[in-house]
Each structure stands twice: as C-alpha cells, then as structure tokens.
Design an enzyme around this catalytic site. Structure first.
Site, mmCIF file in Angstrom:
data_model
loop_
_atom_site.group_PDB
_atom_site.id
_atom_site.type_symbol
_atom_site.label_atom_id
_atom_site.label_comp_id
_atom_site.label_asym_id
_atom_site.label_seq_id
_atom_site.Cartn_x
_atom_site.Cartn_y
_atom_site.Cartn_z
ATOM 1 N N GLU A 63 0.346 -0.822 -0.502
ATOM 2 C CA GLU A 63 -0.460 -0.130 0.086
ATOM 3 C C GLU A 63 1.359 0.814 0.354
ATOM 4 O O GLU A 63 2.380 1.175 0.817
ATOM 5 C CB GLU A 63 -0.750 0.476 0.853
ATOM 6 C CG GLU A 63 -1.536 1.096 1.767
ATOM 7 C CD GLU A 63 -2.529 1.241 2.836
ATOM 8 O OE1 GLU A 63 -2.984 2.172 3.141
ATOM 9 O OE2 GLU A 63 -1.738 0.296 4.310
ATOM 10 N N PHE A 64 0.571 2.589 -0.843
ATOM 11 C CA PHE A 64 1.651 3.568 -0.622
ATOM 12 C C PHE A 64 0.882 4.358 0.349
ATOM 13 O O PHE A 64 -0.663 4.690 0.267
ATOM 14 C CB PHE A 64 0.899 4.116 -2.383
ATOM 15 C CG PHE A 64 2.001 5.486 -2.595
ATOM 16 C CD1 PHE A 64 2.708 5.194 -2.355
ATOM 17 C CD2 PHE A 64 1.857 6.718 -1.705
ATOM 18 C CE1 PHE A 64 4.164 6.866 -2.326
ATOM 19 C CE2 PHE A 64 1.385 7.582 -1.991
ATOM 20 C CZ PHE A 64 3.475 7.941 -2.043
ATOM 21 N N ILE A 65 1.820 4.239 1.724
ATOM 22 C CA ILE A 65 1.015 5.931 1.752
ATOM 23 C C ILE A 65 1.343 7.345 1.652
ATOM 24 O O ILE A 65 2.710 7.288 0.912
ATOM 25 C CB ILE A 65 1.489 5.635 3.628
ATOM 26 C CG1 ILE A 65 0.561 3.667 4.027
ATOM 27 C CG2 ILE A 65 0.825 6.924 4.431
ATOM 28 C CD1 ILE A 65 0.816 3.369 4.822
ATOM 29 N N ASP A 103 12.636 -2.491 14.590
ATOM 30 C CA ASP A 103 14.357 -1.315 14.153
ATOM 31 C C ASP A 103 13.612 0.251 14.646
ATOM 32 O O ASP A 103 12.811 0.798 12.884
ATOM 33 C CB ASP A 103 14.449 -1.955 12.638
ATOM 34 C CG ASP A 103 15.934 -0.859 11.878
ATOM 35 O OD1 ASP A 103 16.276 -0.296 12.834
ATOM 36 O OD2 ASP A 103 15.574 -1.287 10.967
#
Ligand code: ADP
Length: 256
Positions: A105-107, A210
């Site tokens: 998904e592009f955010i 991380d």
C-alpha cells in the site's frame, strides 16, 4: 492475511512481474507514472501511480525474495493488530534478473512528525495486541538493516536475548573485526544478565524491531505510521533499544 509469494518459478516468469501484478491482482488497467522515492538505506523504492490508486514498490537487485518475505510477514503481523498504521503488504516475488520485489500500500505522508503521545499509545496498543503462543522469536529469520536477524523460538527471554541478539551480534563483531575484547566483555554480561530480570514478568509481544527515526512517519491525518520493520516477539522494552536514534519527543511515553 495471506501474502502471495508463490511466484518463484523463474522459468515461468514474465519480464516485469511488478507491472503484471499491478495490472491483474492490483486491479489497475493503466500505470500512469512511475517515480523514484529516495530515503531508503538498502533498496530501490518507486511509487507506481495507476487508475486504481498508487502502489509503493521496493526492489533489490541481488537478494532473493526471502528478505522481503520477512518484511511482508512483519508488516502483516503488525497490520493485523489493527493498532498503529503500517502499509499493507500486497505481493512479494522474484525478479527475472535475480533480485526481488515487494509491492505494498502506498501511504501519503503528512508534513509533520505527528503526535509523540499518540505514537507511544499506539505502539503500546500494538505490543498488547500482538501476542505469541510460541514464545520469543518469529516464524522466519529476517534482517535488521542488511544484517541477518535470527528469530529461532525460545521460551525464555533471557535465553533468546543472550543467544540470538547479544550473542549473535558479538560473534559478528569478533569475526568481522578480529577483536575479541568486546566479545569477551559481552560474554561476561550475558552470564550475569539473570539478576537484572529478577521478578520481572516478561510476556512475548510483537515488536517493530527497528524503530529508528527513518522508520517512523505520519500520514495525511497526522496519525503515526511505522515502516520497514524487523519484527519479532520479544520483551516490550527491547523496542526502545533504538531510541537513541528514534528522536522521541518529551511527550512520548509508553505504558504497559
Ligand atoms: P529500505 O528498505 O531501503 O530502508 P524503506 O522501507 O525505508 O527502504 O523505504 C524508503 C523510503 O520510502 C522511506 O524513507 C519512505 O520515505 C518511503 N516509503 C516507505 N514505505 C512507504 C509506503 N508504504 N508508502 C509511501 N512511501 C513509503
């Protein structure tokens, strides 16, 4: 959620499996623009704009799909807690040239870093929701940066931390730099770690693994987003081992 990563058969592979996936399962009929995104440490990143929305794609030219497989499993585990926002992983596969890719998904990120107190609360929600019945570890080994991270299950936190975190890193340092001083000091610490955890109840919970500033952002609504994880189930306080470079503000607090 199932991650579709079944396309490892190089002989049957098209020249551009990323494009093929976006134009089939991704439900797009047209890719209108591909633009490069900077800021990553390891991989090449691109935004694919289509008539079915945008996708975020990372590629690695030399490493096979196992690294992105680990990232996708971590993103899925965090996504399933329905707590803090993370990109939904969509597809992992091999590139015909020998590397690999991940589509997610592009955010659209917001301009500010978002609220530190909301970040702390949402992380605590994720830690509480992400429980493990197998103890400390993860279903696959993954990578922290490009260093392998060993996630073999253990029922005891001290044992897990001593062997797979401190012990493993100490061995890498000794083998790569040929200096056994730090290794020996570390071994002494490992032997004396038990009393530090006396009377502490440690439940395995899902960690991003991380959590430095490059992996923390916020979306257009100002809600926190965390990215690029090295997930495993561990002591919740191990999440803050990276806090020296996470840039947490004064309002960041995490409650158990
Ligand atoms: P690397 O694996 O090389 O460290 P990252 O996962 O950190 O790469 O991603 C590189 C950059 O791409 C990030 O700094 C961030 O700005 C952007 N990015 C990461 N994930 C997404 C996403 N799902 N949507 C939009 N941009 C993203």
């Amino acid at each position: 959620m199932a991650i579709m990563s079944d396309v490892y058969n190089v002989a049957a592979m098209s020249n551009d499996p990323i494009r093929d996936w976006i134009l089939s399962e991704g439900k797009a009929t047209e890719i209108t623009r591909i633009s490069s995104i900077g800021g990553g440490c390891i991989n090449l990143a691109n935004r694919y704009d289509t008539d079915a929305g945008s996708f975020f794609v990372k590629t690695n030219r030399s490493i096979g799909p196992s690294m992105f497989e680990g990232e996708a499993l971590g993103l899925s585990a965090m996504y399933e807690t329905r707590s803090i926002r993370v990109p939904r992983p969509l597809k992992v596969g091999a590139l015909p040239t020998g590397g690999s890719y991940i589509i997610m998904e592009f955010i659209e990120f917001g301009v500010s870093r978002g609220s530190q107190s909301v970040l702390g609360r949402k992380l605590a929600e994720m830690h509480k929701a992400g429980k493990s019945e197998k103890g400390f570890g993860f279903d696959v080994d993954n990578t922290i940066g490009s260093t392998p991270q060993i996630n073999t299950w253990a029922s005891d936190w001290i044992e897990f931390y001593a062997e797979h975190r401190l012990g493993y890193q100490l061995k890498l340092a000794r083998d790569q730099y040929g200096d056994s001083t730090i290794y020996e000091r570390g071994q002494r610490l490992i032997k004396n770690m038990g009393p530090l955890f006396e009377n502490v109840v440690i439940e395995p919970c899902l960690l991003h693994g991380d959590l430095w500033s490059g992996n923390i952002s916020s979306d257009k609504n100002g809600d926190p987003v965390i990215l690029d994880p090295a997930c495993y189930y561990g002591h919740n306080e191990a999440e803050f081992g990276m806090s020296w470079c996470a840039g947490f503000g004064g309002h960041f607090t995490i409650l158990r």
